[in-house]
Design a protein around this motif. Structure first.
Motif, PDB file in Angstrom:
ATOM      1  N   PHE A 204      39.869 -64.779  22.315  1.00  0.00           N
ATOM      2  CA  PHE A 204      41.053 -63.950  22.523  1.00  0.00           C
ATOM      3  C   PHE A 204      40.735 -62.500  22.175  1.00  0.00           C
ATOM      4  O   PHE A 204      40.151 -62.211  21.124  1.00  0.00           O
ATOM      5  N   GLY A 205      41.118 -61.613  23.081  1.00  0.00           N
ATOM      6  CA  GLY A 205      40.956 -60.190  22.861  1.00  0.00           C
ATOM      7  C   GLY A 205      42.298 -59.497  22.923  1.00  0.00           C
ATOM      8  O   GLY A 205      43.282 -60.046  23.423  1.00  0.00           O
ATOM      9  N   VAL A 206      42.335 -58.271  22.415  1.00  0.00           N
ATOM     10  CA  VAL A 206      43.517 -57.440  22.520  1.00  0.00           C
ATOM     11  C   VAL A 206      43.101 -56.121  23.157  1.00  0.00           C
ATOM     12  O   VAL A 206      42.002 -55.608  22.884  1.00  0.00           O
ATOM     13  N   VAL A 207      43.936 -55.602  24.064  1.00  0.00           N
ATOM     14  CA  VAL A 207      43.633 -54.365  24.774  1.00  0.00           C
ATOM     15  C   VAL A 207      44.607 -53.285  24.320  1.00  0.00           C
ATOM     16  O   VAL A 207      45.825 -53.418  24.506  1.00  0.00           O
ATOM     17  N   LEU A 208      44.073 -52.217  23.724  1.00  0.00           N
ATOM     18  CA  LEU A 208      44.885 -51.147  23.154  1.00  0.00           C
ATOM     19  C   LEU A 208      44.662 -49.843  23.906  1.00  0.00           C
ATOM     20  O   LEU A 208      43.604 -49.634  24.504  1.00  0.00           O
ATOM     21  N   GLN A 209      45.650 -48.977  23.854  1.00  0.00           N
ATOM     22  CA  GLN A 209      45.477 -47.603  24.304  1.00  0.00           C
ATOM     23  C   GLN A 209      45.178 -46.732  23.086  1.00  0.00           C
ATOM     24  O   GLN A 209      45.723 -46.962  22.007  1.00  0.00           O
TER      25      GLN A 209
ATOM     26  N   HIS B 154      44.521 -61.809  12.666  1.00  0.00           N
ATOM     27  CA  HIS B 154      45.214 -62.901  13.352  1.00  0.00           C
ATOM     28  C   HIS B 154      44.283 -63.731  14.235  1.00  0.00           C
ATOM     29  O   HIS B 154      44.757 -64.566  15.009  1.00  0.00           O
ATOM     30  N   GLY B 155      42.976 -63.517  14.136  1.00  0.00           N
ATOM     31  CA  GLY B 155      42.033 -64.406  14.800  1.00  0.00           C
ATOM     32  C   GLY B 155      41.514 -63.957  16.149  1.00  0.00           C
ATOM     33  O   GLY B 155      40.819 -64.723  16.825  1.00  0.00           O
ATOM     34  N   PHE B 156      41.819 -62.728  16.566  1.00  0.00           N
ATOM     35  CA  PHE B 156      41.270 -62.223  17.824  1.00  0.00           C
ATOM     36  C   PHE B 156      39.797 -61.888  17.625  1.00  0.00           C
ATOM     37  O   PHE B 156      39.401 -61.361  16.584  1.00  0.00           O
ATOM     38  N   SER B 157      38.992 -62.171  18.633  1.00  0.00           N
ATOM     39  CA  SER B 157      37.549 -61.942  18.530  1.00  0.00           C
ATOM     40  C   SER B 157      37.116 -60.608  19.110  1.00  0.00           C
ATOM     41  O   SER B 157      36.035 -60.106  18.776  1.00  0.00           O
ATOM     42  N   HIS B 158      37.932 -60.022  20.006  1.00  0.00           N
ATOM     43  CA  HIS B 158      37.566 -58.782  20.677  1.00  0.00           C
ATOM     44  C   HIS B 158      38.701 -57.764  20.597  1.00  0.00           C
ATOM     45  O   HIS B 158      39.883 -58.139  20.701  1.00  0.00           O
ATOM     46  N   VAL B 159      38.339 -56.521  20.436  1.00  0.00           N
ATOM     47  CA  VAL B 159      39.279 -55.403  20.537  1.00  0.00           C
ATOM     48  C   VAL B 159      38.759 -54.478  21.627  1.00  0.00           C
ATOM     49  O   VAL B 159      37.661 -53.919  21.530  1.00  0.00           O
ATOM     50  N   TRP B 160      39.542 -54.340  22.674  1.00  0.00           N
ATOM     51  CA  TRP B 160      39.195 -53.478  23.811  1.00  0.00           C
ATOM     52  C   TRP B 160      40.136 -52.264  23.826  1.00  0.00           C
ATOM     53  O   TRP B 160      41.273 -52.359  23.353  1.00  0.00           O
ATOM     54  N   THR B 161      39.684 -51.164  24.398  1.00  0.00           N
ATOM     55  CA  THR B 161      40.580 -50.019  24.580  1.00  0.00           C
ATOM     56  C   THR B 161      40.409 -49.446  25.985  1.00  0.00           C
ATOM     57  O   THR B 161      39.334 -49.544  26.592  1.00  0.00           O
ATOM     58  N   PHE B 162      41.478 -48.826  26.467  1.00  0.00           N
ATOM     59  CA  PHE B 162      41.392 -48.065  27.703  1.00  0.00           C
ATOM     60  C   PHE B 162      40.328 -46.973  27.545  1.00  0.00           C
ATOM     61  O   PHE B 162      40.043 -46.520  26.424  1.00  0.00           O
ATOM     62  N   ASP B 163      39.745 -46.520  28.643  1.00  0.00           N
ATOM     63  CA  ASP B 163      38.801 -45.402  28.613  1.00  0.00           C
ATOM     64  C   ASP B 163      39.180 -44.414  29.707  1.00  0.00           C
ATOM     65  O   ASP B 163      38.763 -44.546  30.851  1.00  0.00           O
ATOM     66  N   SER B 164      40.007 -43.459  29.341  1.00  0.00           N
ATOM     67  CA  SER B 164      40.409 -42.398  30.258  1.00  0.00           C
ATOM     68  C   SER B 164      40.672 -41.165  29.408  1.00  0.00           C
ATOM     69  O   SER B 164      41.744 -40.992  28.843  1.00  0.00           O
TER      70      SER B 164
ATOM     71  N   ARG C 280      34.434 -58.266  11.859  1.00  0.00           N
ATOM     72  CA  ARG C 280      34.047 -59.348  12.755  1.00  0.00           C
ATOM     73  C   ARG C 280      34.236 -59.041  14.230  1.00  0.00           C
ATOM     74  O   ARG C 280      33.414 -59.448  15.064  1.00  0.00           O
ATOM     75  N   VAL C 281      35.306 -58.354  14.599  1.00  0.00           N
ATOM     76  CA  VAL C 281      35.638 -58.182  16.009  1.00  0.00           C
ATOM     77  C   VAL C 281      34.562 -57.404  16.767  1.00  0.00           C
ATOM     78  O   VAL C 281      33.913 -56.512  16.223  1.00  0.00           O
ATOM     79  N   VAL C 282      34.419 -57.765  18.038  1.00  0.00           N
ATOM     80  CA  VAL C 282      33.551 -57.052  18.973  1.00  0.00           C
ATOM     81  C   VAL C 282      34.413 -56.012  19.682  1.00  0.00           C
ATOM     82  O   VAL C 282      35.562 -56.293  20.072  1.00  0.00           O
ATOM     83  N   VAL C 283      33.880 -54.806  19.863  1.00  0.00           N
ATOM     84  CA  VAL C 283      34.681 -53.680  20.342  1.00  0.00           C
ATOM     85  C   VAL C 283      34.044 -53.061  21.586  1.00  0.00           C
ATOM     86  O   VAL C 283      32.818 -52.927  21.667  1.00  0.00           O
ATOM     87  N   GLY C 284      34.885 -52.692  22.565  1.00  0.00           N
ATOM     88  CA  GLY C 284      34.348 -52.052  23.757  1.00  0.00           C
ATOM     89  C   GLY C 284      35.427 -51.469  24.643  1.00  0.00           C
ATOM     90  O   GLY C 284      36.629 -51.665  24.418  1.00  0.00           O
ATOM     91  N   PRO C 285      35.028 -50.742  25.697  1.00  0.00           N
ATOM     92  CA  PRO C 285      35.976 -50.114  26.628  1.00  0.00           C
ATOM     93  C   PRO C 285      36.457 -51.091  27.689  1.00  0.00           C
ATOM     94  O   PRO C 285      35.700 -51.932  28.161  1.00  0.00           O
ATOM     95  N   PHE C 286      37.712 -50.917  28.097  1.00  0.00           N
ATOM     96  CA  PHE C 286      38.331 -51.818  29.082  1.00  0.00           C
ATOM     97  C   PHE C 286      39.046 -50.972  30.148  1.00  0.00           C
ATOM     98  O   PHE C 286      40.266 -50.886  30.133  1.00  0.00           O
ATOM     99  N   VAL C 287      38.279 -50.348  31.040  1.00  0.00           N
ATOM    100  CA  VAL C 287      36.831 -50.376  31.173  1.00  0.00           C
ATOM    101  C   VAL C 287      36.340 -48.945  31.365  1.00  0.00           C
ATOM    102  O   VAL C 287      37.094 -48.055  31.772  1.00  0.00           O
ATOM    103  N   THR C 288      35.021 -48.761  31.096  1.00  0.00           N
ATOM    104  CA  THR C 288      34.404 -47.476  31.377  1.00  0.00           C
ATOM    105  C   THR C 288      33.952 -47.454  32.829  1.00  0.00           C
ATOM    106  O   THR C 288      34.232 -48.381  33.601  1.00  0.00           O
TER     107      THR C 288
END
Length: 338
Positions: free
Chosen positions: A3-8, A26-36, A56-64
């Protein structure tokens, strides 16, 4: 299912970091963010703060995309963050949407996307690569690990994803469309001699826990407008009767335009063309039990991660219910079937 969460990355950045911490708790494995970078704060700066505040969480752009930054700069960011915080980064990438259109640019070609994936992945994994006629490598990078997941909708982009992507990002949670697109990616992977099951399949959509359907739909209708912007590109290339499910193309007939100043916002005021049925099909709305039921169906067609957008007015409660009910239920049921 992960489970991931996508943030601005709206200011204050501390708020984005706080939500990332909550997601991890809360147990999410990924944190993604907008890239603009024009519409929101520069994500990679915020990523460093998120990684520093979590464990613990893996982090990256959603999407570059391949156009906003030099590919070697993008790769250097990931390799640097991996050196600083351990291998906890991931690269979501597509041809480019709001980041390029906000400056009157255009999405890159699929050929450019393919080449950028190769360059970013090789450098991001501490390997040398050919770039602009030279062999380049980060002499300071050792043991960096980076997966590159590709966001796609159209047939040729799906084919490219199956051929070169470590993962596939589908930004909608319609079961029929997801099944067709996952199968298309897997077929392309098999045709290229790859193991289709080695690819991660991420479905991303707004997640809203509640029981007021009218309110939830209005908070998430923006998503249908965002998806419709991508679909409009596909229709312009393939036509309305091309090799794309009609469930994905029919609803944009009433679309009159798109204002990127309202991109990804619950208050988007020009998405009236998106019907309730599309909001319901594309998003995850309702009680915990309703979320669980749809997620189980997504898992059954091959989805390995659900990434929930949190662009609405019920962020903390949705994270709490996912952490206490939804994620444990999916984890327990998957474990029980093994």
């Amino acid at each position: 299912m992960d489970f991931g969460v996508v943030l601005q990355t709206n200011p204050p950045a501390a708020r984005t970091v706080q939500l990332a911490q909550l997601a991890e708790a809360h147990g999410f494995s990924h944190v993604w963010t907008f890239d603009s970078h024009l519409l929101w704060e520069e994500p990679y700066v915020v990523h460093s703060a998120i990684l520093n505040a979590t464990r613990r969480v893996v982090v990256g752009p959603f999407v570059t995309n391949p156009a906003t930054r030099d590919w070697t700069v993008t790769a250097s960011v990931f390799a640097t963050l991996n050196e600083m915080y351990g291998n906890r980064t991931i690269c979501g990438i597509g041809r480019g949407d709001s980041a390029v259109r906000a400056t009157n640019g255009k999405p890159t070609t699929l050929a450019q996307l393919r080449e950028s994936i190769h360059v970013i992945r090789e450098l991001g994994n501490s390997r040398p690569v050919e770039y602009q006629g030279a062999t380049v490598q980060f002499p300071w990078s050792r043991g960096s690990e980076l997966d590159v997941w590709v966001a796609a909708y159209g047939p040729l982009a799906l084919k490219l994803t199956g051929e070169v992507g470590d993962g596939f990002i589908l930004q909608l949670a319609d079961l029929d469309i997801a099944e067709w697109m996952i199968a298309t990616v897997k077929d392309a992977a098999a045709a290229a001699g790859r193991d289709p099951e080695s690819i991660a399949f991420c479905v991303a959509a707004p997640m809203y826990i509640g029981d007021d359907w009218e309110h939830m739909r209005e908070q998430c209708r923006w998503f249908g407008g965002m998806v419709g912007n991508h679909v409009a590109d596909i229709v312009s290339k393939y036509g309305p009767s091309g090799d794309v499910p009609r469930a994905l193309t029919d609803y944009i007939e009433g679309r009159t335009g798109y204002d990127y100043n309202s991109h990804g916002k619950a208050s988007n005021d020009h998405v009236d063309f998106v019907p309730d049925e599309i909001v319901d099909r594309f998003c995850l709305l309702g009680t915990a039990e309703e979320h669980i039921a749809k997620l189980e169906r997504l898992a059954a067609i091959g989805v390995t991660q659900f990434a929930g957008y949190l662009q609405h007015d019920n962020k903390e409660e949705t994270l709490r219910v996912y952490g206490e009910t939804v994620i444990p239920a999916l984890t327990e049921r998957v474990t029980a079937t093994r």
